[in-house]
Design a protein around this motif. Structure first.
Motif, PDB file in Angstrom:
ATOM      1  N   TRP A   1       0.831  -1.206   0.000  1.00  0.00           N
ATOM      2  CA  TRP A   1       0.000   0.000   0.000  1.00  0.00           C
ATOM      3  C   TRP A   1       0.866   1.256   0.000  1.00  0.00           C
ATOM      4  CZ3 TRP A   1      -4.479   1.788  -1.252  1.00  0.00           C
ATOM      5  CH2 TRP A   1      -4.948   2.995  -0.727  1.00  0.00           C
ATOM      6  N   ARG A   2       1.931   1.259   0.776  1.00  0.00           N
ATOM      7  CA  ARG A   2       2.835   2.411   0.793  1.00  0.00           C
ATOM      8  C   ARG A   2       3.520   2.590  -0.569  1.00  0.00           C
ATOM      9  NH1 ARG A   2       0.327   4.201   4.391  1.00  0.00           N
ATOM     10  NH2 ARG A   2       0.973   4.367   6.587  1.00  0.00           N
ATOM     11  N   ILE A   3       3.863   1.499  -1.241  1.00  0.00           N
ATOM     12  CA  ILE A   3       4.455   1.604  -2.579  1.00  0.00           C
ATOM     13  C   ILE A   3       3.443   2.221  -3.538  1.00  0.00           C
ATOM     14  CG2 ILE A   3       5.410   0.317  -4.535  1.00  0.00           C
ATOM     15  CD1 ILE A   3       6.431  -1.752  -2.500  1.00  0.00           C
ATOM     16  N   ALA A   4       2.191   1.773  -3.467  1.00  0.00           N
ATOM     17  CA  ALA A   4       1.150   2.329  -4.327  1.00  0.00           C
ATOM     18  C   ALA A   4       0.969   3.825  -4.067  1.00  0.00           C
ATOM     19  CB  ALA A   4      -0.170   1.591  -4.107  1.00  0.00           C
ATOM     20  N   GLN A   5       0.999   4.237  -2.822  1.00  0.00           N
ATOM     21  CA  GLN A   5       0.893   5.657  -2.504  1.00  0.00           C
ATOM     22  C   GLN A   5       2.066   6.437  -3.090  1.00  0.00           C
ATOM     23  OE1 GLN A   5       0.458   5.256   1.834  1.00  0.00           O
ATOM     24  NE2 GLN A   5      -1.541   6.261   1.616  1.00  0.00           N
ATOM     25  N   HIS A   6       3.260   5.835  -3.045  1.00  0.00           N
ATOM     26  CA  HIS A   6       4.431   6.502  -3.614  1.00  0.00           C
ATOM     27  C   HIS A   6       4.298   6.634  -5.127  1.00  0.00           C
ATOM     28  CE1 HIS A   6       8.539   7.936  -3.597  1.00  0.00           C
ATOM     29  NE2 HIS A   6       8.867   7.055  -4.523  1.00  0.00           N
ATOM     30  N   VAL A   7       3.794   5.595  -5.779  1.00  0.00           N
ATOM     31  CA  VAL A   7       3.559   5.659  -7.230  1.00  0.00           C
ATOM     32  C   VAL A   7       2.597   6.797  -7.550  1.00  0.00           C
ATOM     33  CG1 VAL A   7       2.483   4.457  -9.178  1.00  0.00           C
ATOM     34  CG2 VAL A   7       4.064   3.227  -7.670  1.00  0.00           C
ATOM     35  N   GLU A   8       1.507   6.886  -6.798  1.00  0.00           N
ATOM     36  CA  GLU A   8       0.521   7.948  -7.040  1.00  0.00           C
ATOM     37  C   GLU A   8       1.138   9.322  -6.817  1.00  0.00           C
ATOM     38  OE1 GLU A   8      -2.281  10.997  -6.281  1.00  0.00           O
ATOM     39  OE2 GLU A   8      -1.047  10.118  -4.682  1.00  0.00           O
ATOM     40  N   ARG A   9       1.971   9.467  -5.798  1.00  0.00           N
ATOM     41  CA  ARG A   9       2.584  10.766  -5.513  1.00  0.00           C
ATOM     42  C   ARG A   9       3.540  11.177  -6.626  1.00  0.00           C
ATOM     43  NH1 ARG A   9       6.990  13.250  -3.670  1.00  0.00           N
ATOM     44  NH2 ARG A   9       8.186  11.303  -3.657  1.00  0.00           N
ATOM     45  N   VAL A  10       4.391  10.246  -7.072  1.00  0.00           N
ATOM     46  CA  VAL A  10       5.329  10.568  -8.146  1.00  0.00           C
ATOM     47  C   VAL A  10       4.563  10.960  -9.405  1.00  0.00           C
ATOM     48  CG1 VAL A  10       7.098   9.627  -9.675  1.00  0.00           C
ATOM     49  CG2 VAL A  10       7.182   9.121  -7.232  1.00  0.00           C
ATOM     50  N   ARG A  11       3.533  10.203  -9.741  1.00  0.00           N
ATOM     51  CA  ARG A  11       2.737  10.500 -10.936  1.00  0.00           C
ATOM     52  C   ARG A  11       2.056  11.862 -10.835  1.00  0.00           C
ATOM     53  NH1 ARG A  11      -2.735   9.673 -12.108  1.00  0.00           N
ATOM     54  NH2 ARG A  11      -3.216   9.307 -14.311  1.00  0.00           N
ATOM     55  N   ARG A  12       1.609  12.220  -9.652  1.00  0.00           N
ATOM     56  CA  ARG A  12       0.892  13.482  -9.478  1.00  0.00           C
ATOM     57  C   ARG A  12       1.822  14.693  -9.541  1.00  0.00           C
ATOM     58  NH1 ARG A  12      -0.374  15.025  -4.282  1.00  0.00           N
ATOM     59  NH2 ARG A  12      -0.280  12.798  -3.735  1.00  0.00           N
ATOM     60  N   HIS A  13       3.030  14.553  -9.050  1.00  0.00           N
ATOM     61  CA  HIS A  13       3.926  15.706  -8.928  1.00  0.00           C
ATOM     62  C   HIS A  13       4.956  15.818 -10.047  1.00  0.00           C
ATOM     63  CE1 HIS A  13       2.505  17.092  -5.042  1.00  0.00           C
ATOM     64  NE2 HIS A  13       2.518  15.843  -4.600  1.00  0.00           N
ATOM     65  N   PHE A  14       5.192  14.728 -10.789  1.00  0.00           N
ATOM     66  CA  PHE A  14       6.251  14.744 -11.793  1.00  0.00           C
ATOM     67  C   PHE A  14       5.771  14.136 -13.103  1.00  0.00           C
ATOM     68  CE2 PHE A  14       8.208  14.649  -7.639  1.00  0.00           C
ATOM     69  CZ  PHE A  14       9.141  15.665  -7.714  1.00  0.00           C
ATOM     70  N   ARG A  15       6.432  14.534 -14.157  1.00  0.00           N
ATOM     71  CA  ARG A  15       6.225  13.938 -15.465  1.00  0.00           C
ATOM     72  C   ARG A  15       7.571  13.446 -15.973  1.00  0.00           C
ATOM     73  NH1 ARG A  15       5.177  18.097 -17.801  1.00  0.00           N
ATOM     74  NH2 ARG A  15       6.983  18.410 -19.137  1.00  0.00           N
ATOM     75  N   VAL A  16       7.624  12.204 -16.421  1.00  0.00           N
ATOM     76  CA  VAL A  16       8.866  11.649 -16.964  1.00  0.00           C
ATOM     77  C   VAL A  16       8.747  11.666 -18.481  1.00  0.00           C
ATOM     78  CG1 VAL A  16      10.498   9.741 -16.882  1.00  0.00           C
ATOM     79  CG2 VAL A  16       9.030  10.182 -14.914  1.00  0.00           C
ATOM     80  N   GLU A  17       9.604  12.449 -19.108  1.00  0.00           N
ATOM     81  CA  GLU A  17       9.534  12.609 -20.549  1.00  0.00           C
ATOM     82  C   GLU A  17       9.809  11.280 -21.257  1.00  0.00           C
ATOM     83  OE1 GLU A  17       8.427  15.143 -21.862  1.00  0.00           O
ATOM     84  OE2 GLU A  17       9.036  16.978 -20.849  1.00  0.00           O
ATOM     85  N   PRO A  18       9.062  10.957 -22.310  1.00  0.00           N
ATOM     86  CA  PRO A  18       9.281   9.687 -23.019  1.00  0.00           C
ATOM     87  C   PRO A  18      10.631   9.665 -23.730  1.00  0.00           C
ATOM     88  CG  PRO A  18       7.718  11.068 -24.207  1.00  0.00           C
ATOM     89  CD  PRO A  18       7.970  11.754 -22.906  1.00  0.00           C
ATOM     90  N   LEU A  19      11.139   8.471 -23.890  1.00  0.00           N
ATOM     91  CA  LEU A  19      12.380   8.267 -24.634  1.00  0.00           C
ATOM     92  C   LEU A  19      12.221   6.989 -25.445  1.00  0.00           C
ATOM     93  CD1 LEU A  19      15.326   8.987 -25.289  1.00  0.00           C
ATOM     94  CD2 LEU A  19      16.000   7.620 -23.297  1.00  0.00           C
ATOM     95  N   HIS A  20      12.306   7.112 -26.749  1.00  0.00           N
ATOM     96  CA  HIS A  20      12.156   5.968 -27.634  1.00  0.00           C
ATOM     97  C   HIS A  20      13.519   5.604 -28.219  1.00  0.00           C
ATOM     98  CE1 HIS A  20       7.801   6.363 -27.373  1.00  0.00           C
ATOM     99  NE2 HIS A  20       7.954   7.659 -27.583  1.00  0.00           N
ATOM    100  N   VAL A  21      13.917   4.376 -28.043  1.00  0.00           N
ATOM    101  CA  VAL A  21      15.188   3.898 -28.588  1.00  0.00           C
ATOM    102  C   VAL A  21      14.879   2.839 -29.640  1.00  0.00           C
ATOM    103  CG1 VAL A  21      16.482   4.418 -26.496  1.00  0.00           C
ATOM    104  CG2 VAL A  21      15.439   2.171 -26.764  1.00  0.00           C
ATOM    105  N   PRO A  22      15.681   2.773 -30.706  1.00  0.00           N
ATOM    106  CA  PRO A  22      15.380   1.833 -31.788  1.00  0.00           C
ATOM    107  C   PRO A  22      15.636   0.376 -31.435  1.00  0.00           C
ATOM    108  CG  PRO A  22      17.437   2.985 -32.208  1.00  0.00           C
ATOM    109  CD  PRO A  22      16.834   3.638 -31.025  1.00  0.00           C
ATOM    110  N   GLY A  23      16.456   0.140 -30.429  1.00  0.00           N
ATOM    111  CA  GLY A  23      16.779  -1.225 -30.044  1.00  0.00           C
ATOM    112  C   GLY A  23      17.648  -1.216 -28.806  1.00  0.00           C
ATOM    113  N   PRO A  24      18.017  -2.385 -28.299  1.00  0.00           N
ATOM    114  CA  PRO A  24      18.764  -2.458 -27.043  1.00  0.00           C
ATOM    115  C   PRO A  24      20.268  -2.260 -27.184  1.00  0.00           C
ATOM    116  CG  PRO A  24      18.299  -4.661 -27.831  1.00  0.00           C
ATOM    117  CD  PRO A  24      17.641  -3.711 -28.810  1.00  0.00           C
TER     118      PRO A  24
END
Length: 222
Positions: A187-210
């Motif tokens: 439950w605490r991990i889920a709350q942390h996920v919600e907090r990070v999502r609410r306060h921050f945006r992680v810009e997408p990064l697309h790579v063509p391969g590994p």
């Protein structure tokens, strides 16, 4: 609609669950490697809690879990797209995770290259959307790439709950029948996920391969 909202992919997972599983056989030979039942249990429990906090999205789960290890180009693209578009990167730390799979290092490396942007206010320089969770006890020093990110440590829980988590890891809590402690920490991990999502945006990064991604957590490794 704001420019930030336009950049966000509504189909992107909220969180990506990175965990150790054997790397796929060379050339895609052999049967797929399925996620074990304890990883699936954690993913299902976390998914339920995150849905309760942010609301479910019709037709899809908030998280991404690679449930098979079949290999191949299509599988690689799907995995890299999820790691390059999710908002929170949760990794289940264990000794095999840190040394037993090139793909664990690749997933971490890809997400760590993405820019974390505050949705409001100034940047918090030590904030990370990477959430390292203890899956099993760790005795060896963490490699540099991992040591630079704070391990997830639940707050507002009893001291003995926190001590058991540190001593056993989440898998150990399940194995030793400490269900209430496990549930509280999820439950605490889920709350942390919600907090990070609410306060921050992680810009997408697309790579063509590994090919350009690191295959080890050790300094100097590729």
């Amino acid at each position: 609609m704001t420019e930030a909202a336009e950049r966000e992919d509504p189909a992107a997972p909220v969180f990506f669950l990175s965990y150790w599983r054997p790397d796929p056989p060379a050339f895609g030979a052999g049967p797929p490697r399925e996620a074990n039942r304890f990883v699936m249990r954690f993913f299902d429990d976390l998914t339920e809690d995150v849905n309760n906090l942010i609301g479910s999205v019709p037709g899809r789960d908030p998280g991404f879990l690679d449930v098979t290890r079949g290999g191949g180009e299509l599988w690689e693209r799907r995995l890299l797209h999820a790691a390059g578009t999710c908002q929170v990167f949760i990794c289940l730390l264990s000794s095999p995770y840190l040394s037993g799979s090139e793909w664990c290092a690749r997933e971490w490396d890809l997400f760590s290259r993405r820019q974390v942007v505050p949705r409001q206010g100034p940047a918090v320089h030590d904030e990370s959307a990477i959430v390292p969770v203890l899956w099993t006890p760790l005795t060896d020093p963490l490699p540099p790439a991992v040591a630079g990110v704070n391990l997830f440590m639940p707050t507002r829980l009893r001291d003995d709950f926190r001590a058991d988590y540190q001593a056993e890891g989440l898998l150990g809590l399940l194995r030793t029948g400490k269900e209430p402690i496990y549930q509280a920490i999820v439950w605490r991990i889920a709350q942390h996920v919600e907090r990070v999502r609410r306060h921050f945006r992680v810009e997408p990064l697309h790579v063509p391969g590994p090919g350009d991604l690191r295959t080890t957590f050790e300094r100097g490794g590729r």
